[in-house]
Structure formats: structure tokens, C-alpha cells
Design a protein around this motif. Structure first.
Motif, short mmCIF file in Angstrom:
data_model
loop_
_atom_site.label_atom_id
_atom_site.label_comp_id
_atom_site.label_asym_id
_atom_site.label_seq_id
_atom_site.Cartn_x
_atom_site.Cartn_y
_atom_site.Cartn_z
N ALA A 59 0.09 45.55 -9.60
CA ALA A 59 -0.12 46.51 -8.51
C ALA A 59 -1.55 46.44 -7.98
O ALA A 59 -1.77 46.46 -6.77
CB ALA A 59 0.21 47.92 -8.99
N VAL A 60 -2.52 46.36 -8.89
CA VAL A 60 -3.92 46.28 -8.46
C VAL A 60 -4.17 44.98 -7.71
O VAL A 60 -4.83 44.98 -6.66
CB VAL A 60 -4.87 46.42 -9.68
CG1 VAL A 60 -6.29 46.05 -9.32
CG2 VAL A 60 -4.81 47.84 -10.22
N SER A 61 -3.63 43.89 -8.21
CA SER A 61 -3.83 42.62 -7.51
C SER A 61 -3.11 42.59 -6.17
O SER A 61 -3.58 41.96 -5.23
CB SER A 61 -3.40 41.45 -8.39
OG SER A 61 -2.02 41.48 -8.63
N SER B 187 1.03 47.65 -18.66
CA SER B 187 -0.27 47.03 -18.34
C SER B 187 -0.09 45.87 -17.37
O SER B 187 -0.88 45.73 -16.42
CB SER B 187 -0.93 46.53 -19.62
OG SER B 187 -1.15 47.59 -20.51
N ILE B 188 0.92 45.05 -17.57
CA ILE B 188 1.20 43.94 -16.66
C ILE B 188 1.56 44.48 -15.28
O ILE B 188 1.12 43.95 -14.25
CB ILE B 188 2.32 43.04 -17.22
CG1 ILE B 188 1.86 42.36 -18.50
CG2 ILE B 188 2.75 42.00 -16.19
CD1 ILE B 188 2.96 41.64 -19.25
N PHE B 189 2.33 45.55 -15.24
CA PHE B 189 2.71 46.18 -13.98
C PHE B 189 1.46 46.67 -13.22
O PHE B 189 1.34 46.47 -12.02
CB PHE B 189 3.65 47.36 -14.25
CG PHE B 189 4.04 48.12 -13.02
CD1 PHE B 189 5.06 47.66 -12.21
CD2 PHE B 189 3.39 49.29 -12.68
CE1 PHE B 189 5.43 48.36 -11.07
CE2 PHE B 189 3.75 50.00 -11.56
CZ PHE B 189 4.78 49.53 -10.74
N VAL B 190 0.55 47.30 -13.93
CA VAL B 190 -0.68 47.81 -13.31
C VAL B 190 -1.52 46.65 -12.78
O VAL B 190 -2.07 46.74 -11.67
CB VAL B 190 -1.47 48.70 -14.30
CG1 VAL B 190 -2.86 48.99 -13.79
CG2 VAL B 190 -0.71 49.99 -14.57
N VAL B 191 -1.61 45.57 -13.54
CA VAL B 191 -2.36 44.40 -13.07
C VAL B 191 -1.73 43.86 -11.80
O VAL B 191 -2.43 43.51 -10.83
CB VAL B 191 -2.43 43.31 -14.17
CG1 VAL B 191 -2.89 41.98 -13.61
CG2 VAL B 191 -3.32 43.76 -15.31
#
Length: 78
Positions: A26-28, A20-24
Motif C-alpha cells: 500500500a505504501v509503495s 506487513s507485506i500488505f502495508v508495504v
């Protein structure tokens, strides 16, 4: 160090939180990373921290699965 990998449920939880932290991150990186160098490097830092945390959980999952296979008894001979 091995105490990090004893509980499979903790490892799964660590993997999901890290993912989840990785996805945040990547999105940011794609959403606000182009505004300034600070946002770019902050997003990369979040992305790499999430990746590291997820891999810590994944290593625990792998060790649990591998030790299960290693400790499995062979089938009885007839």
C-alpha cells in the motif's frame, strides 16, 4: 490443507507477516505507483499477495477460535 491451521501461533505469525507485506504494498502504491505502470502493477501485486497471506492466517485464527467454542463443554446443571 487443515495442517495450515493447527497452530494458533503460526496463524498469528502468518497474519502479521501478511499484514506487513500488505502495508508495504500500500505504501509503495501511493509513493511510487504513479511513476510508471510497472511500479503501479508491481505495488498492486505486492498488496494482493500480502492480503492473501494475511487472510490465510486470519482464517486459521478464526477456525481455532470457532473450534474452541464448539468444543467447549456446557456448564453443569444444578
Amino acid at each position: 490443507m487443515l495442517f495450515l491451521f493447527n497452530d494458533i501461533h503460526q496463524c498469528w505469525q502468518r497474519f502479521k507477516v501478511g499484514l506487513s507485506i500488505f502495508v508495504v504494498g500500500a505504501v509503495s502504491l501511493f509513493a511510487i505507483g504513479h511513476f510508471s505502470a510497472f511500479f503501479h502493477y508491481a505495488s498492486l501485486t505486492i498488496l494482493f499477495v500480502g492480503f492473501g497471506y494475511a487472510m490465510l492466517g486470519y482464517i486459521g485464527i478464526f477456525i481455532q477460535r470457532f473450534s474452541f467454542i464448539k468444543n467447549k463443554k456446557p456448564p453443569p446443571k444444578f
